[in-house]
Write a protein that holds these residues in place. Structure first.
Motif, short mmCIF file in Angstrom:
data_model
loop_
_atom_site.label_atom_id
_atom_site.label_comp_id
_atom_site.label_asym_id
_atom_site.label_seq_id
_atom_site.Cartn_x
_atom_site.Cartn_y
_atom_site.Cartn_z
N UNK A 31 0.82 -1.21 0.00
CA UNK A 31 0.00 0.00 0.00
C UNK A 31 0.85 1.27 0.00
N UNK A 32 2.16 1.09 -0.23
CA UNK A 32 3.04 2.24 -0.32
C UNK A 32 3.72 2.61 0.98
N UNK A 33 3.28 2.04 2.10
CA UNK A 33 3.92 2.35 3.38
C UNK A 33 5.19 1.53 3.54
N UNK A 34 6.07 2.00 4.39
CA UNK A 34 7.33 1.27 4.62
C UNK A 34 7.05 -0.01 5.40
N UNK A 35 7.60 -1.11 4.92
CA UNK A 35 7.41 -2.40 5.58
C UNK A 35 8.73 -3.15 5.62
N UNK A 36 8.93 -3.87 6.69
CA UNK A 36 10.08 -4.76 6.80
C UNK A 36 9.56 -6.17 7.05
N UNK A 37 9.97 -7.09 6.21
CA UNK A 37 9.51 -8.48 6.29
C UNK A 37 10.72 -9.37 6.57
N UNK A 38 10.61 -10.19 7.58
CA UNK A 38 11.65 -11.19 7.86
C UNK A 38 11.23 -12.53 7.25
N UNK A 39 12.10 -13.09 6.44
CA UNK A 39 11.79 -14.33 5.71
C UNK A 39 12.86 -15.36 6.00
N UNK A 40 12.44 -16.51 6.54
CA UNK A 40 13.35 -17.64 6.75
C UNK A 40 13.15 -18.63 5.61
N UNK A 41 14.26 -19.19 5.13
CA UNK A 41 14.13 -20.34 4.24
C UNK A 41 15.29 -21.30 4.48
N UNK A 42 15.19 -22.47 3.91
CA UNK A 42 16.13 -23.55 4.22
C UNK A 42 16.91 -24.02 3.00
N UNK A 43 16.88 -23.23 1.93
CA UNK A 43 17.56 -23.66 0.71
C UNK A 43 19.00 -23.14 0.71
N UNK A 44 19.88 -23.91 1.34
CA UNK A 44 21.26 -23.50 1.50
C UNK A 44 22.10 -23.77 0.25
N UNK A 45 21.58 -24.62 -0.66
CA UNK A 45 22.35 -25.00 -1.83
C UNK A 45 22.44 -23.83 -2.82
N UNK A 46 23.57 -23.77 -3.53
CA UNK A 46 23.88 -22.64 -4.39
C UNK A 46 22.78 -22.17 -5.32
N UNK A 47 22.32 -23.06 -6.22
CA UNK A 47 21.38 -22.63 -7.26
C UNK A 47 20.06 -22.14 -6.67
N UNK A 48 19.53 -22.86 -5.69
CA UNK A 48 18.24 -22.47 -5.13
C UNK A 48 18.37 -21.21 -4.26
N UNK A 49 19.45 -21.13 -3.49
CA UNK A 49 19.66 -19.93 -2.67
C UNK A 49 19.85 -18.71 -3.57
N UNK A 50 20.62 -18.86 -4.63
CA UNK A 50 20.86 -17.74 -5.54
C UNK A 50 19.56 -17.28 -6.18
N UNK A 51 18.70 -18.23 -6.54
CA UNK A 51 17.44 -17.87 -7.18
C UNK A 51 16.54 -17.06 -6.24
N UNK A 52 16.48 -17.51 -4.99
CA UNK A 52 15.66 -16.78 -4.01
C UNK A 52 16.23 -15.39 -3.78
N UNK A 53 17.56 -15.29 -3.69
CA UNK A 53 18.19 -13.98 -3.52
C UNK A 53 17.83 -13.04 -4.68
#
Length: 334
Positions: A66-88
Motif C-alpha cells: 500500500x506504499x507504506x514502509x514495511x520490513x519483512x523477515x523471511x526464513x528459508x532452508x535452501x542452502x544449496x547454491x542454485x536455489x539460494x541464488x534464485x531466491x536472492x
C-alpha cells in the motif's frame, strides 16, 4: 509401471514417494493483546504460548503493498547454491520494484530448523514468512504460531495448486501453508559400479540388500547411505518410501501410527540391514546434507533423494554425471 531399459514392475512394487515444502505466515504477524494491568506491551509472539487471546492480521493485508514502509523477515532452508541464488534474485527484484519494502532473509539448514523455530517461539522472535516441511508445520500450528492462508488461497484460486499438496497443508477447513515446492523421491544408483561388478539394478528388497553388500568396500566406497538423524525428517521419509512401496502407510487414515504393521516392520528391518551391509559408520547420525554428500562425492553406490541429486553430482563430481540413474522404490516380491 515401466522403467526405461529395465523391464516391467508390478504396480504394487513401486511407490509414489515424494516430499513437499510450503510457505507459511508465522506468529510474527500476530500481536498479543495487552493483558489487563500489564505495564508494557508484550513482544511479538503467539497467543497460544502466553495463554491469551490474539489479534490476527489478515495475510492478504500483510502482503499488499500500500506504499507504506514495511520490513519483512523471511526464513528459508535452501542452502544449496542454485536455489539460494534464485531466491536472492527474487528478493532483490521485488525490493527494486517496491522500494518501500525491505525483506530480511535468514537461511537455516533443515537440520537446525526445528530448534530455530521453537527457540523463536519462546523468545517471541519468529519471522513473518518461512518455508517449512509438513512435519514442522503441524507442530508449529499446534503451538498457535501459524496464520490461516485461506484468504490468500482464495485470492489466487484453488485451481492454481495441485490438490494433494494443498490437502497436505490443510487442517480441517484451515489452510496452513502455501505449497510451492514438490518433488518425487527415487532411488539413485551408479551405473558404472554395477557394470563393474556385473550386477543388475535391484528389483526387490532381497536383490537390493545383496547388491549393496556386494558393492560395499568401506571406506573407499559404500553401498547405501542410511541417514537417521533425529534433527531432520530424512529417516522417516526413507522409511515411508519403502513402506509405501509395499502398500503400508506410516500413518493410518484415522491418524494413528502404523509402525507395528508387518509390512512396516519389514521396511524397518530392511533399513537396519542396509545400514549394516554398506552404510558409512556413524551415518545413523547423518542428516540430509551428510547423506547427500556421500553420493555427490562419488562414495556411495545407492542413494535416496530427489531430482536435486542431478545438480548435486554436477557441482561436486561432474565426471560422474553420466554415470548415475534412478528408479522408483521397489517392494518385496511375494
Amino acid at each position: 509401471m515401466k522403467r526405461k531399459d529395465e523391464g516391467d514392475y508390478e504396480e504394487k512394487n513401486s511407490s509414489d514417494c515424494g516430499g513437499c515444502t510450503c510457505s507459511v505466515s508465522f506468529g510474527g504477524m500476530q500481536r498479543r493483546k495487552r493483558a489487563e494491568g500489564e505495564g508494557a506491551p508484550a513482544a511479538e509472539s503467539t497467543a497460544a504460548a502466553a495463554g491469551q487471546e490474539s489479534e490476527t492480521v489478515d495475510p492478504m493485508a500483510a502482503i499488499t503493498d500500500d506504499g507504506t514502509k514495511k520490513t519483512i523477515t523471511y526464513w528459508h532452508t535452501f542452502t544449496e547454491g542454485a536455489r539460494k541464488d534464485y531466491i536472492d534474485e527474487m528478493v532483490a527484484e521485488y525490493m527494486k520494484e517496491h522500494p518501500n519494502v525491505t525483506i530480511n532473509v535468514e537461511v537455516y539448514p533443515w537440520n537446525v530448523f526445528t530448534q530455530k523455530w521453537t527457540a523463536g517461539l519462546a523468545a517471541g522472535a519468529l519471522p513473518d514468512v518461512s518455508s517449512v516441511n509438513p512435519d514442522n508445520l503441524f507442530a508449529i500450528n499446534q503451538a498457535g504460531a501459524v496464520l490461516p492462508m485461506n484468504p490468500l488461497i482464495d485470492a489466487l484460486g484453488e485451481d492454481y495448486f495441485l490438490e494433494k499438496p494443498l490437502d497436505n497443508f490443510t487442517d480441517g477447513d484451515t489452510i496452513l501453508g502455501i505449497p510451492y515446492y514438490l518433488h518425487s523421491y527415487v532411488m539413485w544408483y551408479r551405473k558404472d559400479v554395477l557394470e563393474e561388478k556385473n550386477l543388475s539394478v535391484p528389483k526387490n528388497w532381497d536383490e537390493l540388500l545383496s547388491t549393496v553388500t556386494a558393492v560395499a568396500d568401506p571406506p573407499n566406497r559404500y553401498g547405501f547411505t542410511i541417514a537417521m538423524s533425529k534433527n531432520d525428517q530424512m529417516c522417516a521419509q526413507l522409511l515411508s518410501c519403502f513402506a509405501k512401496a509395499e502398500g503400508a502407510p506410516l500413518i493410518t487414515e484415522d491418524n494413528k501410527g502404523n509402525l507395528t504393521d508387518p509390512k512396516v516392520v519389514k521396511a524397518i528391518k530392511l533399513m537396519a540391514d542396509l545400514y549394516k551391509a554398506g552404510s558409512p559408520e556413524g551415518s545413523v547420525n547423518y542428516g540430509l546434507s551428510e547423506q547427500n554428500d556421500v553420493f555427490f562425492q562419488g562414495k556411495s553406490t545407492f542413494a535416496f533423494g530427489s531430482g536435486f541429486h542431478i545438480n548435486g553430482v554436477k557441482q561436486n563430481s561432474p565426471e560422474l554425471l553420466d554415470k548415475i540413474a534412478a528408479v522408483p522404490f521397489m517392494g518385496v516380491v511375494l
